[in-house]
Design a protein around this motif. Structure first.
Motif, mmCIF file in Angstrom:
data_model
loop_
_atom_site.group_PDB
_atom_site.id
_atom_site.type_symbol
_atom_site.label_atom_id
_atom_site.label_comp_id
_atom_site.label_asym_id
_atom_site.label_seq_id
_atom_site.Cartn_x
_atom_site.Cartn_y
_atom_site.Cartn_z
ATOM 1 N N TYR A 165 0.816 -1.211 0.000
ATOM 2 C CA TYR A 165 0.000 0.000 0.000
ATOM 3 C C TYR A 165 0.853 1.265 0.000
ATOM 4 C CZ TYR A 165 -3.744 3.254 1.145
ATOM 5 O OH TYR A 165 -4.633 4.296 1.117
ATOM 6 N N ALA A 166 1.981 1.244 0.696
ATOM 7 C CA ALA A 166 2.867 2.417 0.701
ATOM 8 C C ALA A 166 3.399 2.689 -0.706
ATOM 9 C CB ALA A 166 4.019 2.211 1.681
ATOM 10 N N ASP A 167 3.798 1.618 -1.419
ATOM 11 C CA ASP A 167 4.266 1.778 -2.796
ATOM 12 C C ASP A 167 3.134 2.280 -3.701
ATOM 13 O OD1 ASP A 167 6.805 0.898 -2.171
ATOM 14 O OD2 ASP A 167 6.361 -1.191 -2.659
ATOM 15 N N PHE A 168 1.934 1.778 -3.460
ATOM 16 C CA PHE A 168 0.765 2.215 -4.217
ATOM 17 C C PHE A 168 0.580 3.729 -4.103
ATOM 18 C CE2 PHE A 168 -3.759 3.351 -3.575
ATOM 19 C CZ PHE A 168 -4.247 3.173 -4.862
ATOM 20 N N LEU A 169 0.678 4.258 -2.889
ATOM 21 C CA LEU A 169 0.520 5.697 -2.694
ATOM 22 C C LEU A 169 1.628 6.470 -3.401
ATOM 23 C CD1 LEU A 169 -0.510 5.816 1.083
ATOM 24 C CD2 LEU A 169 -2.000 6.033 -0.919
ATOM 25 N N THR A 170 2.846 5.932 -3.366
ATOM 26 C CA THR A 170 3.982 6.589 -4.027
ATOM 27 C C THR A 170 3.792 6.618 -5.539
ATOM 28 O OG1 THR A 170 5.513 5.919 -2.270
ATOM 29 C CG2 THR A 170 6.472 6.489 -4.411
ATOM 30 N N ILE A 171 3.444 5.461 -6.125
ATOM 31 C CA ILE A 171 3.268 5.382 -7.572
ATOM 32 C C ILE A 171 2.103 6.258 -8.013
ATOM 33 C CG2 ILE A 171 2.556 3.862 -9.458
ATOM 34 C CD1 ILE A 171 5.444 3.562 -8.788
ATOM 35 N N ARG A 172 1.016 6.222 -7.283
ATOM 36 C CA ARG A 172 -0.130 7.064 -7.647
ATOM 37 C C ARG A 172 0.262 8.534 -7.673
ATOM 38 N NH1 ARG A 172 -4.743 7.236 -3.362
ATOM 39 N NH2 ARG A 172 -6.073 5.820 -4.559
ATOM 40 N N VAL A 219 -14.450 -12.071 -12.427
ATOM 41 C CA VAL A 219 -13.329 -11.398 -11.777
ATOM 42 C C VAL A 219 -13.668 -9.914 -11.677
ATOM 43 C CG1 VAL A 219 -10.880 -10.797 -11.925
ATOM 44 C CG2 VAL A 219 -11.658 -13.074 -12.648
ATOM 45 N N ASP A 220 -13.688 -9.396 -10.458
ATOM 46 C CA ASP A 220 -13.987 -7.986 -10.189
ATOM 47 C C ASP A 220 -12.770 -7.298 -9.592
ATOM 48 O OD1 ASP A 220 -16.618 -7.924 -10.999
ATOM 49 O OD2 ASP A 220 -17.474 -7.992 -8.994
ATOM 50 N N TYR A 221 -12.539 -6.043 -9.958
ATOM 51 C CA TYR A 221 -11.512 -5.259 -9.270
ATOM 52 C C TYR A 221 -11.662 -3.788 -9.621
ATOM 53 C CZ TYR A 221 -9.028 -5.816 -13.766
ATOM 54 O OH TYR A 221 -8.698 -5.843 -15.101
ATOM 55 N N ILE A 222 -10.920 -2.961 -8.890
ATOM 56 C CA ILE A 222 -10.873 -1.520 -9.136
ATOM 57 C C ILE A 222 -9.561 -1.201 -9.838
ATOM 58 C CG2 ILE A 222 -10.887 0.788 -8.115
ATOM 59 C CD1 ILE A 222 -13.527 -0.725 -7.835
ATOM 60 N N ARG A 223 -9.633 -0.322 -10.847
ATOM 61 C CA ARG A 223 -8.441 0.074 -11.602
ATOM 62 C C ARG A 223 -8.302 1.594 -11.614
ATOM 63 N NH1 ARG A 223 -6.939 -2.618 -17.211
ATOM 64 N NH2 ARG A 223 -5.800 -3.902 -15.696
ATOM 65 N N GLU A 224 -7.071 2.060 -11.370
ATOM 66 C CA GLU A 224 -6.717 3.466 -11.554
ATOM 67 C C GLU A 224 -5.757 3.528 -12.746
ATOM 68 O OE1 GLU A 224 -5.592 5.714 -8.131
ATOM 69 O OE2 GLU A 224 -7.012 4.656 -6.806
ATOM 70 N N VAL A 227 -0.180 2.910 -17.672
ATOM 71 C CA VAL A 227 0.147 2.420 -16.338
ATOM 72 C C VAL A 227 -1.154 2.275 -15.557
ATOM 73 C CG1 VAL A 227 1.329 2.927 -14.154
ATOM 74 C CG2 VAL A 227 2.437 3.479 -16.331
ATOM 75 N N THR A 228 -1.354 1.112 -14.937
ATOM 76 C CA THR A 228 -2.573 0.885 -14.168
ATOM 77 C C THR A 228 -2.234 0.377 -12.779
ATOM 78 O OG1 THR A 228 -2.807 -1.347 -15.076
ATOM 79 C CG2 THR A 228 -4.006 0.417 -16.195
ATOM 80 N N ALA A 280 -4.749 -10.846 -1.737
ATOM 81 C CA ALA A 280 -4.438 -10.438 -3.122
ATOM 82 C C ALA A 280 -3.605 -9.164 -3.100
ATOM 83 C CB ALA A 280 -5.719 -10.208 -3.908
ATOM 84 N N PRO A 281 -2.522 -9.107 -3.860
ATOM 85 C CA PRO A 281 -1.687 -7.914 -3.859
ATOM 86 C C PRO A 281 -2.300 -6.791 -4.683
ATOM 87 C CG PRO A 281 -0.862 -9.459 -5.466
ATOM 88 C CD PRO A 281 -2.004 -10.155 -4.765
ATOM 89 N N ILE A 282 -1.788 -5.602 -4.499
ATOM 90 C CA ILE A 282 -2.045 -4.509 -5.439
ATOM 91 C C ILE A 282 -1.124 -4.739 -6.633
ATOM 92 C CG2 ILE A 282 -1.960 -2.007 -5.793
ATOM 93 C CD1 ILE A 282 -2.265 -1.740 -2.724
ATOM 94 N N ILE A 283 -1.664 -4.574 -7.840
ATOM 95 C CA ILE A 283 -0.882 -4.853 -9.040
ATOM 96 C C ILE A 283 -0.599 -3.562 -9.797
ATOM 97 C CG2 ILE A 283 -0.794 -6.085 -11.238
ATOM 98 C CD1 ILE A 283 -0.656 -7.880 -8.791
ATOM 99 N N LEU A 284 0.669 -3.277 -9.986
ATOM 100 C CA LEU A 284 1.127 -2.201 -10.864
ATOM 101 C C LEU A 284 1.449 -2.828 -12.207
ATOM 102 C CD1 LEU A 284 2.421 0.554 -11.688
ATOM 103 C CD2 LEU A 284 4.517 -0.255 -10.559
ATOM 104 N N GLU A 285 0.793 -2.338 -13.260
ATOM 105 C CA GLU A 285 1.026 -2.877 -14.594
ATOM 106 C C GLU A 285 1.452 -1.757 -15.533
ATOM 107 O OE1 GLU A 285 -1.600 -5.167 -18.012
ATOM 108 O OE2 GLU A 285 -1.834 -5.756 -15.911
#
Length: 226
Positions: free
Chosen positions: A15-22, A141-146, A157-158, A185-190
């Protein structure tokens, strides 16, 4: 139906990396214009054979593989797509055909007669595989994407999170259908791009010791239904 294959990298992040990448993406990239408040909900219904060929090909890292799915966004059935994702030598491409809700429901219920003479190549291909490989709907399969986009290099980048599975359910157009969270389930950076990845994006997605990981939302969600 020939399309260009694109480079793809996936990273498991916390989650910390998620905030940084966002934060970085918001500074240098453009939000996808289809997003609402910077994100959207994705629901996909994946298909496989009775012997789970798509699932096993992914798990075994088969070099050339494909999978079919029906997808729509924000639980809005007015814009539904049939998609085929193909992988070859680490590169990926996607073919797509728009469906009406009625067509989507016919496909899910294995009503395929109308597909045989359809003018869309992808519909005809699915028809053949449903009839000769017994391809069938397997799981939601459900998920949220930014999502973020960057024109040079056609970069996308998602950030994907809140992964949920419909287990063996296939009633994907029902907004009340039950899905359950995928535990741990991890957060996925693609990251996806064409011929080159601009340096500014390459630097922005670097996160210390985080490395590229293979991850399939379909495979993880199927694990809950087997």
């Amino acid at each position: 139906m020939e399309k260009r294959y694109r480079h793809e990298l996936k990273h498991h992040i916390n989650y910390a990396d998620f905030l940084t990448i966002r934060m970085r993406m918001r500074a240098i990239m453009t939000p996808d214009p289809h997003a609402i408040d910077g994100k959207y909900h994705i629901r996909s219904l994946y298909f496989d054979t009775p012997y789970d060929k798509a699932l096993k090909d992914k798990i075994n890292g088969v070099d050339m593989r494909e999978k079919f799915r029906i997808r729509f966004y924000n639980l809005d059935p007015s814009f539904i797509h049939l998609e085929k994702k193909s992988k070859r030598k680490g590169l990926g491409t996607k073919y797509s055909a728009e469906l009406t809700p009625e067509e989507a429901l016919k496909i899910v219920s294995n009503d395929t007669g109308w597909m045989r003479d359809d003018e869309r190549d992808l519909i005809q291909e699915l028809y053949l595989k449903m009839n000769y490989q017994s391809l069938r709907a397997k799981t939601i399969v459900d998920y949220i994407r930014e999502p973020f986009i960057y024109a040079p290099g056609n970069v996308r980048v998602t950030l994907d999170y809140d992964l949920r599975t419909g287990m063996a359910g296939t009633d994907f157009l029902n907004p009340e259908c039950i899905t359950v969270p995928v535990r741990d389930a991890p957060i996925i950076l693609e990251v996806k791009w064409d011929e080159y990845l601009p340096g500014i994006i390459k630097d922005a997605v670097q996160l210390g010791n985080v490395r590229s990981n293979a991850f399939s939302k379909y495979a993880v969600c199927r694990a809950y239904g087997l």
